[in-house]
Write an enzyme that holds these catalytic residues in place. Structure first.
Site, short mmCIF file in Angstrom:
data_model
loop_
_atom_site.label_atom_id
_atom_site.label_comp_id
_atom_site.label_asym_id
_atom_site.label_seq_id
_atom_site.Cartn_x
_atom_site.Cartn_y
_atom_site.Cartn_z
N LYS A 77 -78.56 0.91 54.19
CA LYS A 77 -77.04 0.59 54.48
C LYS A 77 -76.54 1.61 55.19
CE LYS A 77 -72.95 0.52 51.22
NZ LYS A 77 -72.69 0.12 49.88
N SER A 152 -70.33 -4.04 48.50
CA SER A 152 -70.07 -3.27 49.84
C SER A 152 -71.51 -3.48 50.38
CB SER A 152 -69.43 -1.94 49.73
OG SER A 152 -70.35 -1.01 49.13
N SER A 176 -71.61 -2.24 43.90
CA SER A 176 -72.07 -2.77 45.44
C SER A 176 -73.58 -3.21 45.63
CB SER A 176 -71.45 -1.81 46.48
OG SER A 176 -70.40 -1.76 46.49
#
Ligand code: GLN
Length: 476
Positions: A77, A152, A176
């Site tokens: 990420k 996210s 997330s």
């Protein structure tokens, strides 16, 4: 044709010589190319990954034993630092910033010979639930491109969902990792707060977040977790507790005690099909001989408000470091006074959601409002922690839905942030209390989309959580 099932099987194929790391990387690069429109990756490290694969293939020929994650192709990420590679938290304020060091978790993965193939798109500073708050644009859910992948860590979830890497890392501050895993039909695991070092993880709300793992099978997740976990002199919040060898302790045939909540399963925001599927699963567990009981839980509607008061407060402090002076984006306007330089740069560098949260956080911390918001939210956190402890005195696990709905249509709730916040109702609990939690891809809705079952365990009991996950997945 290369096909990935598990790290164990991949390693067996490498050993017998029916596949090479190079073939695996070539396969993923090809798939990434043909699915570019999903927007899961920000940058793909093609040359480097090919180079690394060749090196590993060479090394194997020399007869050396395989390291735990030898040749495992992984996505990070865009909030996790990897030395000499760009990291921006999907924000304009950090565009073109290059990591000066690697996160401890990344160092440990590299020491076990992973191949990092690229960095994954996400909501700006990990704030969001749809991956629509990214300066690189939205990510598409590969199962239905009109829908969001969740957030996210949406890019990390789609990277696994669409077969663009073997496993990916996300971060989970309020759901997330678990929520996008649920929306994409994969497994998402958030460890106990303090299990994995946060050194090199770009901070949003430091007392809530952990690096999490997204994958297709629980054994792979166990393996990656045991590599990354454990004490680190660069993060004083990491536990000194020894790390069990999670991957070598498979599921056991044991009767467990599960708690669930009528308030959660009858909540007005919950899709009735999701409620029905979970109730059915509860009945199945009872039939299999497990103890599954409803527990009173009156705090549910306080969780999201407490989470958003506390996380925005922490965010307002954490994000004050982006001042356009030390690093990151600076307003191009000439001759600005210092205060103007800060204001201009931060106003144009941060996106809308991030600015909303900085303002909210500054407000709840301000004199006169501090006790009404911040102190009260902390009291909710404490109450919840005590209540959770009481539940774990009598039960091994808590089960909940991962999210109240399946993946939303893109743009559907963009204009209504409060509605998006409220959809975090089931995931923020684990972060408020710091307990480990997983979303397991057990269900499919009549609209064609998957949804997850969330299981939470007591602090530092990742081992039982992984074992029960194995059991639940194999009985599905
Ligand atoms: N959706 C939650 C939020 O917007 C969770 C984010 C996260 O876990 N990083 O804060």
């Amino acid at each position: 044709m290369f096909e990935f099932f598990s790290i164990e099987q991949y390693h067996a194929q490498l050993q017998e010589g029916s596949i090479t790391c190079l073939q695996a990387v070539e396969h993923y690069l090809q798939r990434i190319k043909t699915t570019r429109h999903l927007n899961a990756f920000i940058e793909v490290y093609a040359d480097e990954a090919l180079q690394k694969a060749k090196q590993l293939d060479q090394k194997r020929k020399g007869g050396e034993p395989l390291r735990k994650l030898h040749g495992v192709v992984i996505g990070l990420k865009d909030v996790i630092c990897y030395k000499d590679h760009k990291v921006s938290a999907s924000s304009n304020i950090l565009k073109n910033f290059t990591s000066l060091y690697s996160a401890t978790a990344v160092e440990r993965l590299l020491a076990e010979e992973v191949i990092i193939i690229g960095n994954c798109n996400c909501d700006e500073f990990a704030m969001g639930s749809t991956n629509e708050n990214s300066s690189y644009g939205r990510v598409l859910n590969a199962l239905d491109e009109t829908r969001v992948p969740g957030g996210s860590s949406g890019g990390s979830a789609v990277a696994v969902q669409a077969g663009l890497c073997m496993i990916s890392l996300g971060s989970d501050t309020g759901g997330s990792v678990r929520q996008p895993a649920g929306f994409c039909g994969i497994t998402g695991f958030k460890p106990t707060y303090g299990r994995i070092s946060r050194y090199g993880l770009i901070a949003y709300a430091s007392s809530f977040e952990q690096i999490g793992i997204l994958g297709n099978n629980i054994h792979d997740i166990a393996l990656v977790l045991e590599v990354m976990a454990g004490s680190d002199e660069y993060d004083s919040t990491v536990s000194q507790k020894e790390v069990p060898q999670y991957s070598s302790q498979p599921a056991v045939n044991k009767k467990y005690r599960f708690a669930y909540f009528d308030q959660a399963l009858n909540h007005p925001s919950l899709d009735p099909e999701i409620a029905a599927a979970i109730k059915k699963r509860i009945e199945q567990l009872i039939k299999e001989g497990h103890e599954v009981k409803a527990v009173e839980f009156e705090l549910l509607d306080y969780l999201v408000p407490a989470y958003y008061v506390l996380t925005t407060a922490e965010a307002s402090s954490n994000l004050s470091r982006y001042d356009a002076v030390k690093y990151g984006y600076r307003s191009p306007e000439p001759n600005l006074e210092l205060m103007e330089l800060y204001k201009q740069s931060r106003s144009t560098g941060f996106g809308k959601e991030v600015k909303r949260r900085i303002m909210l956080g500054t407000f709840v911390l301000s004199t006169g409002y501090y006790d009404a918001y911040f102190t009260r939210a902390q009291k909710v956190r404490k109450l919840l922690t005590d209540k959770t402890q009481l539940i774990f005195n009598d039960f091994d696990f808590i089960i909940l839905p991962t999210s109240p709905t399946t993946a939303m249509k893109a743009g559907e709730k963009k204009s209504d942030p409060t509605r998006i916040y409220l959809a975090d109702i089931y995931t923020v609990w684990a972060n408020l209390v710091g307990i480990p939690a997983v979303s397991l891809p057990l269900f499919k809705h009549s609209n064609g989309m998957p949804f997850g079952l969330q299981v939470m365990a007591t602090r530092f009991d990742e081992l039982s959580l992984l074992q029960v996950s194995g059991m639940l997945l194999s009985h599905s």
